[in-house]
Design a protein around this motif. Sequence first.
Motif, PDB file in Angstrom:
ATOM      1  N   GLU A  86      12.643   1.315 -16.001  1.00  0.00           N
ATOM      2  CA  GLU A  86      11.570   0.936 -15.098  1.00  0.00           C
ATOM      3  C   GLU A  86      10.512   2.035 -15.077  1.00  0.00           C
ATOM      4  O   GLU A  86      10.809   3.195 -15.352  1.00  0.00           O
ATOM      5  N   ARG A  87       9.291   1.652 -14.728  1.00  0.00           N
ATOM      6  CA  ARG A  87       8.182   2.571 -14.558  1.00  0.00           C
ATOM      7  C   ARG A  87       7.541   2.265 -13.208  1.00  0.00           C
ATOM      8  O   ARG A  87       7.341   1.099 -12.860  1.00  0.00           O
ATOM      9  N   TYR A  88       7.213   3.326 -12.468  1.00  0.00           N
ATOM     10  CA  TYR A  88       6.590   3.190 -11.150  1.00  0.00           C
ATOM     11  C   TYR A  88       5.326   4.038 -11.097  1.00  0.00           C
ATOM     12  O   TYR A  88       5.290   5.147 -11.642  1.00  0.00           O
ATOM     13  N   PHE A  89       4.304   3.546 -10.405  1.00  0.00           N
ATOM     14  CA  PHE A  89       3.080   4.310 -10.197  1.00  0.00           C
ATOM     15  C   PHE A  89       2.277   3.652  -9.085  1.00  0.00           C
ATOM     16  O   PHE A  89       2.595   2.547  -8.653  1.00  0.00           O
ATOM     17  N   ILE A  90       1.250   4.369  -8.612  1.00  0.00           N
ATOM     18  CA  ILE A  90       0.322   3.757  -7.669  1.00  0.00           C
ATOM     19  C   ILE A  90      -1.033   3.614  -8.352  1.00  0.00           C
ATOM     20  O   ILE A  90      -1.348   4.349  -9.295  1.00  0.00           O
ATOM     21  N   GLY A  91      -1.792   2.654  -7.873  1.00  0.00           N
ATOM     22  CA  GLY A  91      -3.119   2.464  -8.436  1.00  0.00           C
ATOM     23  C   GLY A  91      -3.934   1.496  -7.606  1.00  0.00           C
ATOM     24  O   GLY A  91      -3.413   0.807  -6.727  1.00  0.00           O
ATOM     25  N   LYS A  92      -5.213   1.483  -7.916  1.00  0.00           N
ATOM     26  CA  LYS A  92      -6.134   0.551  -7.283  1.00  0.00           C
ATOM     27  C   LYS A  92      -6.377  -0.612  -8.237  1.00  0.00           C
ATOM     28  O   LYS A  92      -6.508  -0.409  -9.445  1.00  0.00           O
ATOM     29  N   VAL A  93      -6.442  -1.818  -7.693  1.00  0.00           N
ATOM     30  CA  VAL A  93      -6.870  -2.961  -8.494  1.00  0.00           C
ATOM     31  C   VAL A  93      -8.391  -2.870  -8.541  1.00  0.00           C
ATOM     32  O   VAL A  93      -9.075  -3.139  -7.551  1.00  0.00           O
ATOM     33  N   MET A  94      -8.896  -2.432  -9.675  1.00  0.00           N
ATOM     34  CA  MET A  94     -10.328  -2.166  -9.827  1.00  0.00           C
ATOM     35  C   MET A  94     -11.130  -3.440 -10.070  1.00  0.00           C
ATOM     36  O   MET A  94     -12.288  -3.519  -9.675  1.00  0.00           O
ATOM     37  N   ILE A 122      -9.560  -0.976  -0.556  1.00  0.00           N
ATOM     38  CA  ILE A 122      -9.812   0.360  -1.098  1.00  0.00           C
ATOM     39  C   ILE A 122      -8.515   1.153  -1.264  1.00  0.00           C
ATOM     40  O   ILE A 122      -8.533   2.268  -1.753  1.00  0.00           O
ATOM     41  N   SER A 123      -7.394   0.567  -0.885  1.00  0.00           N
ATOM     42  CA  SER A 123      -6.106   1.267  -0.893  1.00  0.00           C
ATOM     43  C   SER A 123      -5.465   1.287  -2.277  1.00  0.00           C
ATOM     44  O   SER A 123      -5.756   0.447  -3.136  1.00  0.00           O
ATOM     45  N   ASP A 124      -4.562   2.254  -2.456  1.00  0.00           N
ATOM     46  CA  ASP A 124      -3.680   2.277  -3.622  1.00  0.00           C
ATOM     47  C   ASP A 124      -2.463   1.418  -3.314  1.00  0.00           C
ATOM     48  O   ASP A 124      -1.960   1.421  -2.187  1.00  0.00           O
ATOM     49  N   PHE A 125      -1.982   0.713  -4.333  1.00  0.00           N
ATOM     50  CA  PHE A 125      -0.791  -0.121  -4.205  1.00  0.00           C
ATOM     51  C   PHE A 125       0.280   0.388  -5.146  1.00  0.00           C
ATOM     52  O   PHE A 125      -0.021   1.000  -6.179  1.00  0.00           O
ATOM     53  N   ALA A 126       1.534   0.122  -4.797  1.00  0.00           N
ATOM     54  CA  ALA A 126       2.659   0.470  -5.663  1.00  0.00           C
ATOM     55  C   ALA A 126       2.764  -0.586  -6.764  1.00  0.00           C
ATOM     56  O   ALA A 126       2.565  -1.776  -6.513  1.00  0.00           O
ATOM     57  N   VAL A 137       0.854  -1.186   0.000  1.00  0.00           N
ATOM     58  CA  VAL A 137       0.000   0.000   0.000  1.00  0.00           C
ATOM     59  C   VAL A 137       0.892   1.240   0.000  1.00  0.00           C
ATOM     60  O   VAL A 137       1.882   1.309   0.724  1.00  0.00           O
ATOM     61  N   LEU A 138       0.541   2.206  -0.834  1.00  0.00           N
ATOM     62  CA  LEU A 138       1.268   3.475  -0.897  1.00  0.00           C
ATOM     63  C   LEU A 138       0.224   4.570  -1.013  1.00  0.00           C
ATOM     64  O   LEU A 138      -0.608   4.555  -1.924  1.00  0.00           O
ATOM     65  N   LYS A 139       0.238   5.500  -0.085  1.00  0.00           N
ATOM     66  CA  LYS A 139      -0.794   6.530  -0.007  1.00  0.00           C
ATOM     67  C   LYS A 139      -0.625   7.597  -1.071  1.00  0.00           C
ATOM     68  O   LYS A 139       0.490   7.909  -1.489  1.00  0.00           O
ATOM     69  N   GLN A 140      -1.771   8.171  -1.447  1.00  0.00           N
ATOM     70  CA  GLN A 140      -1.799   9.318  -2.354  1.00  0.00           C
ATOM     71  C   GLN A 140      -1.024  10.468  -1.735  1.00  0.00           C
ATOM     72  O   GLN A 140      -0.887  10.551  -0.509  1.00  0.00           O
ATOM     73  N   LYS A 141      -0.559  11.377  -2.582  1.00  0.00           N
ATOM     74  CA  LYS A 141       0.012  12.634  -2.109  1.00  0.00           C
ATOM     75  C   LYS A 141      -0.392  13.723  -3.087  1.00  0.00           C
ATOM     76  O   LYS A 141      -0.853  13.430  -4.198  1.00  0.00           O
TER      77      LYS A 141
END
Length: 160
Positions: A120-128, A100-104, A16-20
């Motif tokens: 490499e590419r990094y982002f956060i997102g929800k598994v919808m 409901i959390s965002d994941f890295a 889990v990685l929180k929004q900013k």
Amino acid sequence: MTVYTSAGLKVYIGGVLKQKSTDFVLTDFTTPPQTWVEIKEVEAAGSAGDTSEAVNFTALGDKRTRTQKGPRSAGSMEIVCGIDAADPGQLAAIAAEKSISDFAFKLVLNDAPAGGTPSERYFIGKVMSQSEQYDRASSIMKLNISLGINSNIVRVAAED
């Protein structure tokens, strides 16, 4: 210029990685370090990248609609895997769909120069969503994972 195929691309899910309120940078994914789990048997990884929302205004006096750039969205990424019920990465994505959390997430491309490291590419997102696809008798059963990307895409270039 050298171009590469998608063959060899790897997809990883982290914690889990929180929004900013500002764009993410590489250190957001490395400090503290993520525990990355590869999602295996990936057949297709879809696309990811920012698109600006169109904000339109039409002035009555000049009868011209003007378009401005509004908020940015990195959209959705559709990942297709061959179902592997024992794969820790697939199991992590299935579990993340219930949260409901965002994941890295991390993508490792197959573009390393000889003796170097790949980009490499990094982002956060929800598994919808996560759904199984069965199709015909001569088909491989698939796990379809839809990611709602909730950040900018952090790009790390390949190095020699």
